[in-house]
Design a protein around this motif. Sequence first.
Motif, PDB file in Angstrom:
ATOM      1  N   MET A 105       8.225   6.143   0.202  1.00  0.00           N
ATOM      2  CA  MET A 105       7.642   5.128  -0.657  1.00  0.00           C
ATOM      3  C   MET A 105       6.286   5.639  -1.144  1.00  0.00           C
ATOM      4  O   MET A 105       5.526   6.224  -0.399  1.00  0.00           O
ATOM      5  N   SER A 106       5.998   5.408  -2.394  1.00  0.00           N
ATOM      6  CA  SER A 106       4.756   5.896  -2.985  1.00  0.00           C
ATOM      7  C   SER A 106       3.587   4.993  -2.608  1.00  0.00           C
ATOM      8  O   SER A 106       3.759   3.855  -2.199  1.00  0.00           O
ATOM      9  N   VAL A 107       2.395   5.543  -2.786  1.00  0.00           N
ATOM     10  CA  VAL A 107       1.184   4.797  -2.457  1.00  0.00           C
ATOM     11  C   VAL A 107       1.045   3.544  -3.319  1.00  0.00           C
ATOM     12  O   VAL A 107       0.705   2.481  -2.793  1.00  0.00           O
ATOM     13  N   PRO A 108       1.302   3.595  -4.638  1.00  0.00           N
ATOM     14  CA  PRO A 108       1.217   2.353  -5.413  1.00  0.00           C
ATOM     15  C   PRO A 108       2.210   1.292  -4.933  1.00  0.00           C
ATOM     16  O   PRO A 108       1.909   0.104  -4.963  1.00  0.00           O
ATOM     17  N   GLY A 109       3.387   1.712  -4.467  1.00  0.00           N
ATOM     18  CA  GLY A 109       4.366   0.758  -3.958  1.00  0.00           C
ATOM     19  C   GLY A 109       3.878   0.057  -2.698  1.00  0.00           C
ATOM     20  O   GLY A 109       4.043  -1.144  -2.525  1.00  0.00           O
ATOM     21  N   VAL A 110       3.249   0.827  -1.803  1.00  0.00           N
ATOM     22  CA  VAL A 110       2.705   0.257  -0.572  1.00  0.00           C
ATOM     23  C   VAL A 110       1.548  -0.670  -0.903  1.00  0.00           C
ATOM     24  O   VAL A 110       1.432  -1.764  -0.340  1.00  0.00           O
ATOM     25  N   THR A 111       0.704  -0.249  -1.832  1.00  0.00           N
ATOM     26  CA  THR A 111      -0.425  -1.078  -2.233  1.00  0.00           C
ATOM     27  C   THR A 111       0.044  -2.390  -2.840  1.00  0.00           C
ATOM     28  O   THR A 111      -0.516  -3.452  -2.541  1.00  0.00           O
ATOM     29  N   MET A 112       1.092  -2.340  -3.646  1.00  0.00           N
ATOM     30  CA  MET A 112       1.615  -3.556  -4.266  1.00  0.00           C
ATOM     31  C   MET A 112       2.209  -4.488  -3.218  1.00  0.00           C
ATOM     32  O   MET A 112       2.039  -5.700  -3.283  1.00  0.00           O
ATOM     33  N   ARG A 113       2.910  -3.915  -2.245  1.00  0.00           N
ATOM     34  CA  ARG A 113       3.489  -4.746  -1.178  1.00  0.00           C
ATOM     35  C   ARG A 113       2.397  -5.414  -0.351  1.00  0.00           C
ATOM     36  O   ARG A 113       2.516  -6.575   0.007  1.00  0.00           O
ATOM     37  N   LEU A 114       1.342  -4.675  -0.030  1.00  0.00           N
ATOM     38  CA  LEU A 114       0.236  -5.253   0.734  1.00  0.00           C
ATOM     39  C   LEU A 114      -0.492  -6.327  -0.063  1.00  0.00           C
ATOM     40  O   LEU A 114      -0.886  -7.355   0.488  1.00  0.00           O
TER      41      LEU A 114
END
Length: 127
Positions: free
Chosen positions: A1-10
């Motif tokens: 999973m990409s960093v923007p995806g993790v940031t969006m989930r958080l």
Amino acid sequence: MSVPGVTMRLASLAAVLLVGVVSGGAGTVLHQRWWGLLLAVATALVVLAWLPAGGLRLAFALAWCVPVLRGALARPAGGHLISADAAGLSFLGASAVLLGAALATVGGARSTGRGRAEDPRVPGPAS
């Protein structure tokens, strides 16, 4: 999973938790008025239905229930924010239904076999 995806989930999780705590707290304060009870419960059910089944829905329900349960406990000065009358018991019952509905739909996307297979980025079983 990409960093923007993790940031969006958080960010989504933080927003859902904030909305849950604020709306549960507002409902706790306003539930004694008929319109406050109706508005709080209707809003919670609409948000729960709008959120996708899974972790975000459960996070919202748990965040909603924290101020509700806190309001049902005795305050240090004495008394309760949620009393044992019709409005208070209705509000506590609606909170229990909200949490039960969120728990019942935790495995919603995975149990139907949809969800992951519809995402073209996630490799699924060979058809």
